[in-house]
Design an enzyme around this catalytic site. Structure first.
Site, PDB file in Angstrom:
ATOM      1  N   ARG A 195       0.830  -1.206   0.000  1.00 38.07           N
ATOM      2  CA  ARG A 195       0.000   0.000   0.000  1.00 38.07           C
ATOM      3  C   ARG A 195       0.862   1.254   0.000  1.00 38.07           C
ATOM      4  NH1 ARG A 195      -4.419  -0.462   4.577  1.00 38.07           N
ATOM      5  NH2 ARG A 195      -2.498  -1.191   5.515  1.00 38.07           N
ATOM      6  N   ILE A 232       2.281 -23.050  14.267  1.00 37.82           N
ATOM      7  CA  ILE A 232       1.968 -24.428  14.690  1.00 37.82           C
ATOM      8  C   ILE A 232       1.400 -25.229  13.516  1.00 37.82           C
ATOM      9  CG2 ILE A 232       0.724 -25.863  16.345  1.00 37.82           C
ATOM     10  CD1 ILE A 232       0.358 -23.389  18.089  1.00 37.82           C
ATOM     11  N   GLY A 245       2.470  -4.725  23.204  1.00 39.82           N
ATOM     12  CA  GLY A 245       2.300  -4.976  21.770  1.00 39.82           C
ATOM     13  C   GLY A 245       1.583  -6.272  21.449  1.00 39.82           C
ATOM     14  N   LYS A 269     -10.782 -19.231  13.154  1.00 39.34           N
ATOM     15  CA  LYS A 269      -9.873 -20.379  13.208  1.00 39.34           C
ATOM     16  C   LYS A 269     -10.656 -21.661  13.533  1.00 39.34           C
ATOM     17  CE  LYS A 269      -6.059 -17.343  14.516  1.00 39.34           C
ATOM     18  NZ  LYS A 269      -5.403 -16.645  15.639  1.00 39.34           N
TER      19      LYS A 269
HETATM   20  N1  HSE Z   1      -4.316 -11.719  16.917  1.00 42.03           N
HETATM   21  C1  HSE Z   1      -4.039 -13.112  16.898  1.00 42.03           C
HETATM   22  C2  HSE Z   1      -3.610 -13.567  18.280  1.00 42.03           C
HETATM   23  C3  HSE Z   1      -2.960 -13.514  15.936  1.00 42.03           C
HETATM   24  O1  HSE Z   1      -3.548 -12.786  19.218  1.00 42.03           O
HETATM   25  O2  HSE Z   1      -3.354 -14.742  18.428  1.00 42.03           O
HETATM   26  C4  HSE Z   1      -3.444 -13.537  14.536  1.00 42.03           C
HETATM   27  O3  HSE Z   1      -4.485 -14.427  14.348  1.00 42.03           O
END
Ligand code: HSE
Length: 430
Positions: free
Chosen positions: A48, A138, A189, A207
């Protein structure tokens, strides 16, 4: 034998993950070439912000026109690490139409439109791989799709979001409240400025949809996944969990019903015994526990996010897809032949820990117990602590359906002697 014509790879997105993919492609070029059987060449990078300095990437490869890049027609593999639904969906579809195989890390898109993307890949005789979409580094997609393809998976129980695991672990180990733990996750972070996708369970639900689909050979979409976030979990819940010998985790749970005729997928906070392997997953780590007929219990553990760990999964797919390109084959596509119905949350059966604030006077316990009995919910244990005419009543049930428990709670709320339902938490992993 090594082919000299390189495989051309385009990168869509060059952020935290994309830049690591590019770096590893360069620094491990010799090993990757030997493992695939041909060199891999970075043929273009769509970004971008073209003016940003990207160490190790030839500025001549950088473009803002991702559409033109995927339409080039000479690409072997397109790596999509942009995320989100659009323009990723159109770019992936266009790449497949123009002859490239695709490696993606896009859980939201795969959970929403996996079937259509798989159909496009099959139509064009190309691969669609996405190991990085679930739990970062993983290996999960490949073990479920290939290693366990001869077994029957009955349950997938996992911590698939690192941010929320970090927060819950902090609350558990320090006694902090949700907000305090979230603030620390943000400062370090782990949590994004807007943590909604993580703390409300959207990320984990995407997921769960992907894992359930592969595990049960059934299409499971994001909308099929019951989702509850973890923002309501309190320090008091952790105290209750400890009294039960449990901790609290945000779990993604994909289950085959006992009669095998349907499946469920859900994400919610739950108590799990400290003796369960998932209880010892600390900090921002992920882990997924798989139960199958023949293999028994398996556990997959590791970093579920981050540039290099996620790039590791992307590179693994790149090697697999590169090998397929050279042999003129494609790897496994979608397997949805079982087409099992996805049952609603009301049919999920589990145990519950319910905290009630009640009046402390004769007959209240009997009244409460009657409501449970009337709804067919069997009580395992009851603990009461009274103070100044009021009491806290903690009821742990045997296994009951979510619908039966919901009816019980609704009726409890109508009792004059029940001042409030302080918390309801499912108990899993027993
Ligand atoms: N934000 C996700 C987590 C990572 O904290 O596991 C990316 O799917």
């Amino acid at each position: 034998m090594m082919r000299t014509r390189p495989l051309k790879v385009a990168l869509l997105g060059c952020g935290v993950v994309g830049s690591e993919v590019a770096r590893i492609m360069t620094t491990h070029a010799g090993d990757l070439a030997a493992r695939i059987g041909a060199p891999v060449e970075l043929a273009g990078v769509a970004v971008r912000r073209p003016d940003k300095v990207r160490e190790g990437i030839d500025p001549a490869l950088v473009t803002t026109d991702a559409t033109a890049l995927v339409k080039r027609g000479d690409l072997d593999i397109v790596v999509e690490v942009i995320g989100g639904i659009e323009p990723a969906r159109t770019l992936i579809t266009t790449a497949l139409e123009h002859g490239a195989s695709v490696v993606s890390a896009n859980k939201a898109l795969l959970a929403q439109d996996g079937a259509a993307l798989h159909a496009a890949a099959e139509k064009h005789g190309r691969d669609l791989y996405y190991e990085a979409a679930v739990a970062g580094a993983i290996p999960l997609i490949r073990p479920l799709r290939e290693s366990l393809a001869g077994d029957k998976v009955n349950r997938v129980l996992g911590i698939v979001n690192g941010t929320t695991n970090f927060i819950l672990d902090k609350m558990d180990t320090t006694g902090a409240g949700y907000q305090e733990a979230l603030d620390e996750a943000t400062a370090l972070g782990y949590a994004e400025a807007d943590p909604t996708a993580d703390v409300e369970g959207f990320d984990a639900a995407a997921k769960a949809a992907i894992l359930a689909g592969i595990a049960f050979h059934t299409r499971v979409r994001l909308d099929d996944v019951h989702r509850e976030g973890m923002t309501e979990v309190t320090a008091g819940d952790f105290a209750s969990a400890r009294e039960m010998g449990c901790t609290i985790k945000l779990l993604a749970i994909c289950e085959r019903a006992e009669d095998g005729a349907s499946v469920t997928a859900r994400v919610h906070p739950a108590m799990i015994p400290l003796s369960h392997p998932l209880a010892s997953v600390r900090g921002a780590y992920n882990a997924v526990f798989v139960e199958s007929d023949a293999a028994g219990q398996l556990m997959f553990y590791g970093p579920g996010a981050g540039g290099a760990p996620t790039a590791s999964a992307v590179l693994g797919d790149l090697v697999a897809v590169g090998r397929n390109r050279l042999s003129g084959a494609t790897g496994p596509g979608e397997s949805a032949y079982a087409a099992l119905p996805v049952s609603p949350m009301g049919e999920v059966v589990t145990r519950y820990h319910i905290s009630l604030d009640v009046a402390d006077k004769p007959g209240v316990l009997a009244q409460v117990a009657t409501v449970f009995a009337e709804h067919g919910v069997s009580i395992d244990t009851v603990r009461q602590q009274g103070k100044d005419g009021e009491a806290s009543l903690v009821v742990v049930t045997h296994r009951a359906s979510d619908a039966a428990l919901g009816g019980t709670v609704e009726a409890l709320r109508k009792l004059d002697t029940v001042r409030g339902v302080a918390s309801i938490m499912r108990v899993e992993g027993e």
